[in-house]
Design an enzyme around this catalytic site. Structure first.
Site: not given
Ligand code: PMP
Length: 295
Positions: A153
């Protein structure tokens, strides 16, 4: 919206008032997007405030720090402890939590020495709301996994998400859907996607997507309640022949799709696996799952 006069953030090893904090205008995160962040939620449960999957989120933060070669010395456990204290200092029981590792001064394009940790939190409703979403396929693809670490991220990666959202919101849609470089369905700008066909769920495998923590929670819930779920690539055409679809993410939780481009998902949301999982997910984050599974 994110802070007021009383809001406390964690910054550079201390709890400080948000309104009194200031940042470095020469930092590499601001100039080049070399920073790492997380999106986490805390929920008020019958046993007090619980940060959902804190260690998993902080493990992903540390993975980002590692692949970007950023000096950073906190452990997942220390970060979790600080976050609980931050929630308490802000008197927040239900909250969205945004940790961000920012890098220092360096106008060269290699990682700066040192980093600062910022953790902020605020009250935030389900990011995409509760209504079924009208989604449009974006003309932007998710990044080639050989061009960056797609599962980290990193702040700079979010330019791709912002481009896709700007494009579709300008046309009056709620959210975007992005394909990968091979024209398979990848994910939304900030959430993963599942589609339902004849009761079975399909979701793109890891490789071109952010491997969401909500996505893996939903997969685990499916296994627990006997919903078949298959991780495999599928095309836009296949998605537009499916019965129903939903997005998953920490900020969005589980939210259904009404339509994709011109295609209306035919299965009524209340009869879909997505609706069942939306409720199971809520119970899971509130620590009520055991109760709900035995009823
Ligand atoms: N895809 C993207 C591009 C994201 O930014 C997120 C948010 N973190 C997710 C999927 C979902 O991830 P998570 O379930 O860990 O929040």
């Amino acid at each position: 919206m994110y802070y007021n006069d009383e809001t406390v953030i964690f910054y550079n090893g201390k709890f400080v008032k948000a309104k009194e904090a200031s940042g470095n205008l020469y930092g590499q995160t601001l100039h080049y997007g070399n920073g790492v962040f997380e999106g986490i939620r805390a929920y008020e449960t019958s046993e007090g405030t619980k940060i959902f999957k804190a260690l998993e989120h902080y493990k992903r933060l540390l993975y980002g720090v590692e692949v970007m070669d950023i000096d950073f010395n906190y452990t997942e456990e220390e970060l979790t402890k600080i976050t609980y204290e931050l929630l308490e200092r802000n008197n927040l029981k239900d909250a969205y939590i945004r940790p961000l590792v920012v890098t220092g001064e360096n106008m060269g394009v290699f990682s700066a020495k040192g980093s600062d940790l910022i953790i902020q939190c605020w009250k935030w409703d389900k990011l995409m709301g509760d209504e079924l979403l009208r989604v449009k396929t974006s003309r932007f693809q998710r990044p080639n996994p050989k061009s960056c670490f797609v599962e980290a991220k990193i702040t700079g990666h979010y330019i791709n998400s912002i481009l896709a959202s700007n494009e579709v919101k300008k046309e009056g849609y709620d959210e975007s859907l992005l394909l990968d470089m091979n024209n398979n369905v990848a994910e939304c700008s900030g959430a993963n996607i599942f589609m339902e066909k004849e009761g079975v769920l399909y979701t793109p495998p890891r490789g071109h997507i952010m491997a969401g923590i909500t996505r893996s929670t939903v997969i685990d819930l499916c296994k627990e309640v006997g919903i078949s779920v298959v991780e495999k690539h599928f095309t836009l055409k296949e998605l537009k022949e499916s019965d129903s679809a939903f997005f998953t993410g920490t900020a969005a939780e589980v939210v259904g799709l009404k339509s994709l481009d011109e295609y209306q998902f035919p299965l009524e949301w209340k009869n879909s696996q997505g609706n069942k999982l939306m409720k199971l997910y809520k119970n899971e984050v509130l620590g009520l799952r055991k109760k709900c599974l035995t009823n």
